[in-house]
Design an enzyme around this catalytic site. Structure first.
Site, PDB file in Angstrom:
ATOM      1  N   HIS A  46      -3.419   0.545 -13.961  1.00 21.57           N
ATOM      2  CA  HIS A  46      -2.190  -0.038 -13.400  1.00 21.57           C
ATOM      3  C   HIS A  46      -1.555  -1.065 -14.334  1.00 21.57           C
ATOM      4  O   HIS A  46      -0.754  -1.877 -13.896  1.00 21.57           O
ATOM      5  CB  HIS A  46      -2.488  -0.655 -12.032  1.00 21.57           C
ATOM      6  CG  HIS A  46      -2.910   0.361 -11.020  1.00 21.57           C
ATOM      7  ND1 HIS A  46      -3.568   0.040  -9.856  1.00 21.57           N
ATOM      8  CD2 HIS A  46      -2.794   1.718 -11.019  1.00 21.57           C
ATOM      9  CE1 HIS A  46      -3.819   1.158  -9.180  1.00 21.57           C
ATOM     10  NE2 HIS A  46      -3.368   2.174  -9.873  1.00 21.57           N
ATOM     11  N   ASN A  76      -7.493  -2.971 -11.705  1.00 23.18           N
ATOM     12  CA  ASN A  76      -7.085  -4.378 -11.735  1.00 23.18           C
ATOM     13  C   ASN A  76      -6.128  -4.628 -12.893  1.00 23.18           C
ATOM     14  O   ASN A  76      -6.228  -3.989 -13.940  1.00 23.18           O
ATOM     15  CB  ASN A  76      -8.312  -5.282 -11.885  1.00 23.18           C
ATOM     16  CG  ASN A  76      -9.259  -5.140 -10.706  1.00 23.18           C
ATOM     17  OD1 ASN A  76      -8.831  -4.698  -9.637  1.00 23.18           O
ATOM     18  ND2 ASN A  76     -10.505  -5.493 -10.881  1.00 23.18           N
ATOM     19  N   CYS A 110      14.636  -1.612 -24.370  1.00 17.77           N
ATOM     20  CA  CYS A 110      14.174  -1.299 -25.738  1.00 17.77           C
ATOM     21  C   CYS A 110      12.665  -1.072 -25.797  1.00 17.77           C
ATOM     22  O   CYS A 110      12.150  -0.716 -26.855  1.00 17.77           O
ATOM     23  CB  CYS A 110      14.598  -2.399 -26.712  1.00 17.77           C
ATOM     24  SG  CYS A 110      13.669  -3.953 -26.536  1.00 17.77           S
ATOM     25  N   GLY A 158     -16.851  -3.067   2.137  1.00 16.61           N
ATOM     26  CA  GLY A 158     -16.117  -2.681   3.336  1.00 16.61           C
ATOM     27  C   GLY A 158     -15.849  -1.194   3.273  1.00 16.61           C
ATOM     28  O   GLY A 158     -16.257  -0.531   2.321  1.00 16.61           O
TER      29      GLY A 158
HETATM   30 ZN   LIG Z   1      14.876  -5.211 -25.021  1.00 16.31          ZN
END
Ligand SMILES: [Zn+2]
Length: 293
Positions: free
Chosen positions: A131, A114, A142, A262
């Protein structure tokens, strides 16, 4: 390296519980929280008001891919307009009983798929955010990071009349777990570039089609390799970046528990299977740990 792919829809068989939750929890008590790792997914956050990609109420959608995000200004306007509209839903979401029980269990580690940060907000420690996290943005040039809330205010200032122009009520728009709101008229939305170098700002999350950072994968793999049990909570394991850890745990002979309401792509690998709501399962497990002390 793991590449996030679009979830595979409609390929699952119906799931069935293999044991009662009491039987599963008894087994987890034998293993011990200090030797157990959790892998959490979108089902953990539905009770906090963040819809699941694949739950019963989810509508089919095509998430933004990394390639599309980089493709041009129209795509970025589309992403940020939808994210700007959906942000409140994510920003206001609070951890639920499941997150709190997970924090109280003090497992050896938690790998979360999540990006809503609710596990972290609830105080879950030793967490790997596989993630990324939605509350941060990253400059692709940068590599500086900024708070998503700062960007929200910048976007609001840049687009003062946007909601009036598109004539929709943001409260009635469907929002995905990544904060993506179902919105089509995004063409005129003005985006903000990096204040330091004018580079492109991207949410600090892994898009579909993007690679998970190798160091992040290694931290998650280390947790799994040291664990005697892996408990999947609220994930259909649709993306390989999560499924691979279930495969690794099964291969190493760890106890694999899946609690998801599920079918999942890891069902064949599970030693024990529950279909309970994650908050119910976690609070029962946490209570049992307390009672056994
Ligand atoms: Zn930048």
């Amino acid at each position: 390296m793991a590449v996030i792919r679009d979830p595979l829809r409609g390929r699952e068989r119906p799931a069935a519980p293999s044991h009662t939750d009491d039987q599963i929890i008894e087994r987890l008590l034998e293993v011990g929280a200090e030797s157990t790792v959790a892998l959490t997914g979108a089902g953990m956050s539905t009770a906090s008001g963040i819809p699941d990609y694949r739950g019963p109420d989810a509508s089919p959608r095509s998430p933004m891919t990394y390639q599309a995000f980089l493709a041009g200004p129209l795509q970025r306007s589309r992403y940020w307009a939808r994210s700007w509209v959906g942000w409140d839903r994510i920003e206001w979401a609070e951890p639920n009983d499941g997150h709190r029980a997970l924090a109280a269990l003090r497992l050896a580690g938690t790998i979360t798929q999540n990006v809503d940060g609710l596990d972290r907000l609830a105080g879950v420690r030793d967490i790997v955010e596989l993630h990324g996290r939605l509350d941060r943005v990253l400059c692709l040039t940068c590599r500086r990071t900024y708070s998503r809330q700062w960007l929200q205010e910048e976007l609001t200032a840049l687009n003062p009349d946007f909601l009036d122009r598109i004539d929709v009520d943001p409260r009635e728009i469907e929002v995905a777990p990544d904060g993506d709101a179902e919105l089509e008229q995004t063409r005129d939305f003005r985006v903000r570039d990096c204040p330091q170098c004018d580079g492109l700002l991207k949410p600090d999350v892994v898009f579909f089609g993007e690679t998970v950072d190798t160091r992040v994968v290694e931290r998650a793999r280390d947790l799994v390799e040291a664990a005697d049990a892996l408990v999947v909570l609220g994930s259909s394991l649709a993306v390989m970046s999560g499924l691979r850890f279930v495969r690794a745990a099964a291969k190493l002979g760890a106890l694999v528990v899946i609690d998801t309401d599920g079918p999942t792509r890891g069902d064949d690998l599970a030693d024990m299977r529950s279909l309970s709501r994650t908050a119910d399962f976690l609070t029962a497990w946490e209570r049992a740990v307390r009672d056994s002390e």
